[in-house]
Design an enzyme around this catalytic site. Structure first.
Site, PDB file in Angstrom:
ATOM      1  N   HIS A  54      71.196  91.665  70.053  1.00  0.00           N
ATOM      2  CA  HIS A  54      70.311  92.001  68.928  1.00  0.00           C
ATOM      3  C   HIS A  54      68.840  92.129  69.376  1.00  0.00           C
ATOM      4  CE1 HIS A  54      69.113  87.682  67.382  1.00  0.00           C
ATOM      5  NE2 HIS A  54      68.816  87.854  68.648  1.00  0.00           N
ATOM      6  N   GLU A  72      76.998  86.835  67.475  1.00  0.00           N
ATOM      7  CA  GLU A  72      75.919  87.448  66.677  1.00  0.00           C
ATOM      8  C   GLU A  72      76.345  87.650  65.231  1.00  0.00           C
ATOM      9  OE1 GLU A  72      73.412  90.451  67.983  1.00  0.00           O
ATOM     10  OE2 GLU A  72      73.212  89.618  69.986  1.00  0.00           O
ATOM     11  N   GLU A  99      70.140  93.824  64.034  1.00  0.00           N
ATOM     12  CA  GLU A  99      71.437  93.197  63.803  1.00  0.00           C
ATOM     13  C   GLU A  99      72.382  94.335  63.447  1.00  0.00           C
ATOM     14  OE1 GLU A  99      71.933  90.062  64.387  1.00  0.00           O
ATOM     15  OE2 GLU A  99      69.830  89.537  64.622  1.00  0.00           O
TER      16      GLU A  99
HETATM   17  C1  LIG Z   1      67.032  85.314  71.985  1.00  0.00           C
HETATM   18  S1  LIG Z   1      67.198  84.387  73.429  1.00  0.00           S
HETATM   19  C2  LIG Z   1      68.833  83.774  73.304  1.00  0.00           C
HETATM   20  C3  LIG Z   1      69.043  82.522  74.065  1.00  0.00           C
HETATM   21  C4  LIG Z   1      70.401  81.865  73.910  1.00  0.00           C
HETATM   22  N1  LIG Z   1      71.464  82.734  74.326  1.00  0.00           N
HETATM   23  C5  LIG Z   1      70.580  81.431  72.477  1.00  0.00           C
HETATM   24  O1  LIG Z   1      71.261  82.106  71.707  1.00  0.00           O
HETATM   25  O2  LIG Z   1      70.011  80.430  72.080  1.00  0.00           O
HETATM   26  C6  LIG Z   1      67.311  85.597  74.654  1.00  0.00           C
HETATM   27  C7  LIG Z   1      67.409  85.027  76.046  1.00  0.00           C
HETATM   28  O3  LIG Z   1      67.531  86.128  76.956  1.00  0.00           O
HETATM   29  C8  LIG Z   1      66.753  85.831  78.082  1.00  0.00           C
HETATM   30  N2  LIG Z   1      66.443  87.091  78.765  1.00  0.00           N
HETATM   31  C9  LIG Z   1      65.594  88.060  78.367  1.00  0.00           C
HETATM   32  N3  LIG Z   1      65.590  89.062  79.244  1.00  0.00           N
HETATM   33  C10 LIG Z   1      66.469  88.736  80.211  1.00  0.00           C
HETATM   34  C11 LIG Z   1      66.937  89.386  81.380  1.00  0.00           C
HETATM   35  N4  LIG Z   1      66.479  90.592  81.726  1.00  0.00           N
HETATM   36  N5  LIG Z   1      67.865  88.777  82.109  1.00  0.00           N
HETATM   37  C12 LIG Z   1      68.344  87.550  81.776  1.00  0.00           C
HETATM   38  N6  LIG Z   1      67.958  86.879  80.666  1.00  0.00           N
HETATM   39  C13 LIG Z   1      67.029  87.466  79.900  1.00  0.00           C
HETATM   40  C14 LIG Z   1      65.551  85.118  77.534  1.00  0.00           C
HETATM   41  O4  LIG Z   1      64.865  84.379  78.507  1.00  0.00           O
HETATM   42  C15 LIG Z   1      66.179  84.256  76.453  1.00  0.00           C
HETATM   43  O5  LIG Z   1      66.533  82.980  76.931  1.00  0.00           O
END
Ligand SMILES: C[S@@+](CC[C@H](N)C(=O)[O-])C[C@H]1O[C@@H](n2cnc3c(N)ncnc32)[C@H](O)[C@@H]1O
Length: 455
Positions: free
Chosen positions: A359, A388, A415
């Protein structure tokens, strides 16, 4: 006969519809007649909603245990308030009471007001005493406390005397306090620019991470995650919010959402990897500080196989030490820095899990992320789990609709409805959706996929 709680709960998912007998014929509307502003917003629904609420014996329910009943009553109470309020009152609450509410709470967090209120077991304290403790103008604090009490966030116990309730006590915890800071610093400067951004784009949806109300509002060429990773405070507040958001939700791997024992543990291949290492049960990709893996461990303490947490280096660096202590089955969670746009290093795991990842990204980026995972999946064995919202076509919950708008504002993303998921996963990525699990009603669910076999 009184409706069951389950009926009431399902009825709640959206707006309660009062019995037809309570509806009144709407009189013709004259836009020049401003007296409408002082009349209840939906008087025709009021008696139906009161009847609905009165028809069940709520007194028998333990609201701390029965989430469905609590959500159902809350929804009916909200609908009743919305119907009873006049447009004038709704207006003043929106634009005046709630905006000042938000910022006075932020001030309270920044000055440790709520910590002071919670001291001595939350005993009542005067504004003067609290002002002294946090070095604040007592007269100004009195005005702020008065407003917070009028909004039911603290309790007034006497003239000039207040105590915290459960909400204001929770404002001392990092998930809730950090979430307010995250919204103040990152989300609101984006949302308050939505109307301007849309106007410059002739009211077309943002569809990229580099040109959207977030980049416009922050006057930046960086994406959301680049900004989040750029300071320790931003990372901390964002991580706090992820924890707060997930708290109190049904566990993703419990039987009420996704029966992981049947779907993952059963059928797990425990034979060692070609390099002799333990096979992997679950890879949490973009798993932040590991709360979903902890949930899995608490539900299945003797699960077979390894668990791997992947995220960007700035996030992996702050994963709590408790995560790497031995699990009940003697194993450890492996922390791995990984950018999900690059090849997935764990090949042939039982499950690859993505929570709140899709999302955050427009469809083309989702296809890039998923194609990296798909290459690592073992056909007929590995499962992709996407945790999600699946937005229903009718009666969507506010928990899904507000998130959809924030995903649009922060990422040019969204979403998705069931149809949109199928289009993305099956048509866009060559995956096969095996099932969509979960209770709905604003609670996220699991979309389970495997690699589609060639015909
Ligand atoms: C909205 S958070 C969701 C975290 C966890 N999965 C949760 O639902 O609580 C998105 C996560 O994706 C990670 N993220 C963003 N870009 C990324 C990338 N290119 N590779 C790996 N992780 C990434 C962020 O650091 C963050 O922890």
């Amino acid at each position: 006969m009184a409706p069951s709680i389950q009926e009431l709960y399902h009825d709640f998912v959206g707006n309660d519809v009062p019995n037809a007998k309570h509806r009144r014929s709407s009189s013709s509307f004259d836009p020049n007649d401003i007296s409408i502003n002082a009349r209840p917003c939906d008087l025709g629904r009021v008696s139906g909603l009161i009847d609905d609420i009165a028809s069940y014996n709520w007194g028998d329910i333990d609201f701390s245990q029965d989430r469905n009943a609590r959500i159902s009553l809350l929804s009916k109470a909200r609908s009743l308030i919305a119907a009873l309020e006049t447009p004038r009152e709704t207006l003043l609450r929106h634009i005046g009471a709630e905006t000042s509410n938000f910022y006075t709470i932020v001030i309270g967090i920044e000055t440790n007001l709520f910590h002071e209120m919670a001291k001595d077991n939350g005993s009542p304290k005067t504004a003067t005493r609290l002002a002294e403790a946090i070095s604040f103008d007592p007269d100004l604090l009195r005005r702020i406390l008065r407003h917070l009490a009028s909004m039911n966030h603290i309790i007034q116990t006497g003239e000039d005397e207040y105590r915290p309730n459960n909400f204001s006590k929770a404002l001392t915890t990092s998930p809730i306090a950090g979430s307010y800071q995250f919204y103040r610093n990152i989300c609101l400067p984006s949302m308050i620019n939505l109307h301007k951004w849309l106007k410059t784009k002739s009211y077309q949806s943002p569809t990229t991470t580099i040109d959207n109300p977030f980049t416009f509002g922050h006057q930046t060429s960086q994406t959301f995650f680049e900004v989040i990773g750029s300071t320790a405070k931003n990372t901390e507040h964002f991580n706090d919010h992820m924890v707060a958001y997930c708290q109190g939700q049904p566990a993703w791997c419990s039987n009420s959402v996704y029966p992981a024992a049947d779907r993952l543990i059963s059928g797990f291949d425990a034979s060692p990897q070609p390099d002799g290492s333990d096979p992997v049960m679950l890879v949490d990709i973009g798993g932040n500080v590991g709360h979903d893996l902890q949930t899995f461990v608490s539900h299945y303490p003797s699960h077979p196989g390894r668990l791997v947490l992947q995220d960007l280096p700035s996030v992996i660096a702050v994963a709590p030490p408790s995560l790497t202590s031995p699990l009940p089955n003697g194993k450890y969670v492996q922390l791995q820095e990984h950018d999900f746009f690059t090849p997935q290093p764990v090949v042939g795991a039982r499950a690859y899990y993505l929570h709140h990842i899709m999302h955050d990204w427009p469809d083309d980026k989702c296809v890039s992320i998923l194609s990296q995972i798909k290459k690592a999946m073992k056909p007929g064995y590995s499962r992709l789990l996407i945790n999600e919202q699946v937005i229903p076509e009718k009666k969507a919950s506010w928990e899904a609709t507000y998130l959809d708008l924030y995903m649009m504002v922060l990422f040019g993303a969204r979403e998705r409805t069931e149809k949109e998921w199928l289009r993305l996963l099956e048509d866009g990525c060559g995956l096969k959706v095996l099932g969509m699990y979960g209770p709905g009603g604003g609670v996220e669910g699991i979309i389970e996929c495997e690699v589609a076999l060639e015909e």
